[in-house]
Motif scaffolding. Structure first.
Motif, PDB file in Angstrom:
ATOM      1  N   SER A 219       4.408  51.185  -5.190  1.00 16.93           N
ATOM      2  CA  SER A 219       5.330  50.496  -6.148  1.00 16.93           C
ATOM      3  C   SER A 219       5.170  48.839  -5.635  1.00 16.93           C
ATOM      4  O   SER A 219       5.328  48.891  -4.679  1.00 16.93           O
ATOM      5  CB  SER A 219       6.690  51.112  -6.159  1.00 16.93           C
ATOM      6  N   SER A 220       5.003  48.293  -6.910  1.00 18.98           N
ATOM      7  CA  SER A 220       5.021  46.890  -6.835  1.00 18.98           C
ATOM      8  C   SER A 220       6.176  46.392  -7.460  1.00 18.98           C
ATOM      9  O   SER A 220       5.991  45.107  -8.148  1.00 18.98           O
ATOM     10  CB  SER A 220       3.563  46.299  -7.257  1.00 18.98           C
ATOM     11  N   GLY A 221       7.243  46.862  -7.445  1.00 18.72           N
ATOM     12  CA  GLY A 221       8.331  46.139  -8.222  1.00 18.72           C
ATOM     13  C   GLY A 221       9.114  47.106  -9.499  1.00 18.72           C
ATOM     14  O   GLY A 221       9.985  47.843  -9.249  1.00 18.72           O
ATOM     15  N   SER A 222       8.219  47.343 -10.512  1.00 18.43           N
ATOM     16  CA  SER A 222       8.797  48.117 -11.672  1.00 18.43           C
ATOM     17  C   SER A 222       8.006  49.288 -11.707  1.00 18.43           C
ATOM     18  O   SER A 222       6.839  49.426 -11.439  1.00 18.43           O
ATOM     19  CB  SER A 222       8.356  47.181 -12.671  1.00 18.43           C
ATOM     20  N   GLY A 223       8.636  50.519 -11.781  1.00 15.46           N
ATOM     21  CA  GLY A 223       8.237  51.738 -11.793  1.00 15.46           C
ATOM     22  C   GLY A 223       7.797  52.193 -10.393  1.00 15.46           C
ATOM     23  O   GLY A 223       7.776  51.701  -9.331  1.00 15.46           O
ATOM     24  N   TYR A 224       7.285  53.479 -10.354  1.00 15.20           N
ATOM     25  CA  TYR A 224       6.811  54.140  -9.039  1.00 15.20           C
ATOM     26  C   TYR A 224       5.486  53.846  -8.482  1.00 15.20           C
ATOM     27  O   TYR A 224       5.082  53.939  -7.548  1.00 15.20           O
ATOM     28  CB  TYR A 224       7.081  55.635  -9.150  1.00 15.20           C
ATOM     29  N   GLY A 225       4.570  53.124  -9.593  1.00 16.74           N
ATOM     30  CA  GLY A 225       3.144  52.985  -9.201  1.00 16.74           C
ATOM     31  C   GLY A 225       2.422  54.382  -8.778  1.00 16.74           C
ATOM     32  O   GLY A 225       2.961  55.425  -9.449  1.00 16.74           O
ATOM     33  N   ASN A 226       1.683  54.730  -7.768  1.00 14.12           N
ATOM     34  CA  ASN A 226       0.967  55.874  -7.730  1.00 14.12           C
ATOM     35  C   ASN A 226       1.313  56.380  -6.481  1.00 14.12           C
ATOM     36  O   ASN A 226       1.991  55.559  -5.424  1.00 14.12           O
ATOM     37  CB  ASN A 226      -0.561  55.563  -7.427  1.00 14.12           C
ATOM     38  N   PHE A 227       1.367  57.771  -6.154  1.00 10.22           N
ATOM     39  CA  PHE A 227       1.771  58.420  -5.202  1.00 10.22           C
ATOM     40  C   PHE A 227       0.327  58.208  -3.901  1.00 10.22           C
ATOM     41  O   PHE A 227      -0.894  58.416  -4.498  1.00 10.22           O
ATOM     42  CB  PHE A 227       1.661  59.753  -5.431  1.00 10.22           C
ATOM     43  N   VAL A 228       0.855  57.739  -2.884  1.00 13.28           N
ATOM     44  CA  VAL A 228      -0.201  57.459  -2.111  1.00 13.28           C
ATOM     45  C   VAL A 228      -0.122  58.140  -0.693  1.00 13.28           C
ATOM     46  O   VAL A 228      -0.855  57.847   0.452  1.00 13.28           O
ATOM     47  CB  VAL A 228      -0.276  55.881  -1.516  1.00 13.28           C
TER      48      VAL A 228
END
Lengths: 282, 309
Positions: free
Chosen positions: B53-62
């Motif tokens: 996540s880069s601030g907004s939302g969750y981004g990708n599961f890593v």
């Protein structure tokens, strides 16, 4: 002569002890004395300089007038937020503490332990998530974005402290009230709260002091200048004015201590209890 | 037969009455507020720590990528090293001075003098903690502040205390010297006052006095207080980054000379010095949480062992 040596033998250790304490005391209070001293000086680049005609410096109360004009809005903000947090924490915390102490209900212990467990969660872990939550529910740059999470953060301790106190109240009294047919909410307000004045005041003072001191969370959530709290404004003021003349921020620092000084004057016993109450939760 | 039934009914009725469902109304504000502002962020932090996540939302599961990267991140290790030094040194110095003050006050025989001195030591609490830091920045360690004036008087060069390696390290540790102002010493003092007078009497008769009495008798008997400050010191110390946030930053330039995990999180999320990385920053929070919990459990188990013996 003999009497004199006796006198010294008897009181020398005491004199040494008190001397050591005074040395520690001077070192502890010296920065604060310098702060007050410099808040009345025009130029403060040399904190030890005594103003006189020859060095072109002088005593002034101008710093107070200027800084008050600049920070009064934020001062009121800080007071509003601090009162809201301490009253909210104390009210909700003592309500829950009362229920846990005097009622039986399903999952009572599980819920209580779950609430207490949050005392172990470091604020640093949840900092980012709390902030993005505030942004997502639209409380960013809104004083409720400070008030609600801060209440929530101090509730576990408040619940614990009041529960312990309510458990100590005599059972017979509640029985009598029940038999007289007094309603639950009336029982709480007219019986429990007056009896629990000591713990309520301790809790109020404790949350007041800790919220008045809060810097990080207020700085993150409140961006508009007219919403910011006092510590944030004082830090910004210090940064913008630079090392030219510090009497303005210094006067602000002194003003920021006034609410706590008032509490201390009116009830230093309660103040001390509030500040040390954390140690007794163990 | 009939009698049995009434007893049964009676028990049933009593059991039903024992549960007071109104109680849920009483705990409702606490449960709702804490569910939203404490529990949800807690769960969310653990989820975020496994995303990019880069601030907004969750981004990708890593998966564990953030943690793997952390262990290879030089800055993170500097932060851990610094925070350990700040916490351990701060706790040793602070508690040493605080116990010293409590012992001194405890041994003052004039009750009124002792009470008066006590109040004076509490006064620094009345100033907000941020302001205390600002006072140290602008009066004690400023360019022509108290310490530099002493240096000049001794014929040494003045130093930009908070802004130069390695002096910023020393300045951070010595900020608030002699670390006794406040209310902590009262807790030690209360501990000393709770010790039974006959213990001191016995020690005096056995000829144990002064420093030996403090080490052999007083300290073991205020172990509860010591433990409290140990736990609080570790939990608070690992999270603390007030000084970095208000005065020094992470250390001059990009040296990270005085950076700590808390401030690194702040940098990754808000300061703009790095690209915003909520996921990575949350992983640091999780590590701090694990260290704190590990320490608490260790302490708890040690306690239990002592009780068992």
């Amino acid at each position: 002569m003999k009497r004199q040596t006796h006198f010294f033998q008897r009181y020398l250790p005491q004199i040494v002890i008190i001397l050591c304490i005074i040395i520690l005391l001077v070192m502890t209070l010296f920065p604060l004395v310098l702060l007050v001293f410099n808040s009345f000086k025009l130029y403060t680049d040399d904190p030890l300089q005594w103003p006189s005609d020859s060095n072109g410096n002088m005593f002034t109360t101008e710093g107070y007038a200027l800084v008050w004009d600049y920070i009064k809005g934020n001062y009121v903000n800080s007071l509003v937020i601090t009162f809201a947090v301490s009253i909210g924490t104390t009210l909700f915390g003592s309500m829950a503490g009362y229920a846990f102490a005097k009622y039986d209900f399903p999952f009572k212990n599980a819920i209580f332990i779950a609430i207490l467990a949050f005392m172990m969660v470091p604020g640093l872990l949840t900092l980012i998530s709390r902030y993005s939550l505030i942004v997502n529910i639209g409380l960013n740059d809104n004083i409720w974005g400070v008030i609600l999470p801060q209440i929530s953060a101090s509730l576990p301790f408040a619940t614990f402290l009041t529960r312990t106190f309510f458990q100590g109240l005599p059972k017979e009294m509640f029985e009598a009230a029940r038999m007289d047919g007094i309603s639950e909410s009336k029982k709480f307000y007219s019986l429990v709260l007056p009896l629990s004045k000591p713990i309520i005041i301790t809790l109020l003072v404790q949350t007041f002091v800790s919220q008045w001191n809060d810097y990080l969370w207020s700085r993150l959530v409140l961006q508009s200048e007219d919403l910011q709290t006092l510590p944030v404004v004082l830090v910004n003021l210090t940064d913008t004015l630079g090392p030219i003349s510090y009497c303005i921020p210094f006067a602000g620092y002194v003003l920021s201590a006034i609410p706590l000084i008032i509490i201390f004057i009116f009830g230093n016993k309660k103040f001390i209890e509030g500040m040390t109450s954390g140690a007794f939760k163990m | 037969m009939r009698k049995d039934k009434t007893v049964e009914q009676h028990i049933k009725a009593r059991r039903r009455k024992r549960y007071n469902y109104w109680a849920f109304l009483w705990i409702l504000p606490v449960v709702v507020l804490m569910a939203i502002f404490s529990a949800y962020p807690l769960i969310n932090s653990f989820i975020l720590a496994f995303t990019d996540s880069s601030g907004s939302g969750y981004g990708n599961f890593v998966g564990f990528d953030n943690f793997i990267e952390l262990f290879q991140d030089e800055v993170f290790w500097i932060c851990i090293k610094n925070v350990l030094i700040f916490t351990v040194v701060g706790m040793i110095c602070g508690n040493f001075m605080t116990i010293l003050l409590a012992e001194l006050l405890f041994n003052v025989k004039f009750k009124k003098t002792s009470a008066f001195l006590r109040v004076l030591f509490i006064l620094p609490v009345l100033v907000p903690s941020v302001v205390v830091l600002l006072v140290w920045e602008n009066i004690i360690f400023s360019s022509s502040g108290l310490v530099n004036q002493m240096f000049l008087a001794m014929g040494k060069e003045p130093i930009a205390w908070y802004y130069e390696n390695p002096y910023n390290f020393i300045a951070i540790i010595t900020t608030n010297f002699p670390w006794v102002g406040g209310t902590s010493f009262l807790i030690y003092l209360a501990g000393l006052q709770n010790i039974n007078k006959s213990v001191f009497e016995a020690a005096r008769l056995d000829g144990i006095s002064g420093f030996r009495r403090v080490v052999k008798i007083d300290l073991p008997l205020i172990k509860g207080q010591l433990k409290y400050f140990l736990i609080m010191g570790v939990i608070g110390g690992l999270q603390n980054f007030d000084l970095q946030l208000i005065i020094t930053g992470s250390g001059p330039g990009t040296s990270n000379g005085v950076n700590v995990p808390g401030y690194y999180i702040f940098q990754l999320a808000w300061s703009g010095e790095y690209d915003v990385r909520y996921g990575y920053a949350s992983a640091i929070g999780v590590i701090i949480f694990l260290i704190t919990i590990g320490f608490s459990i260790m302490n708890f188990r040690k306690n239990r062992k002592e009780v068992m013996q």
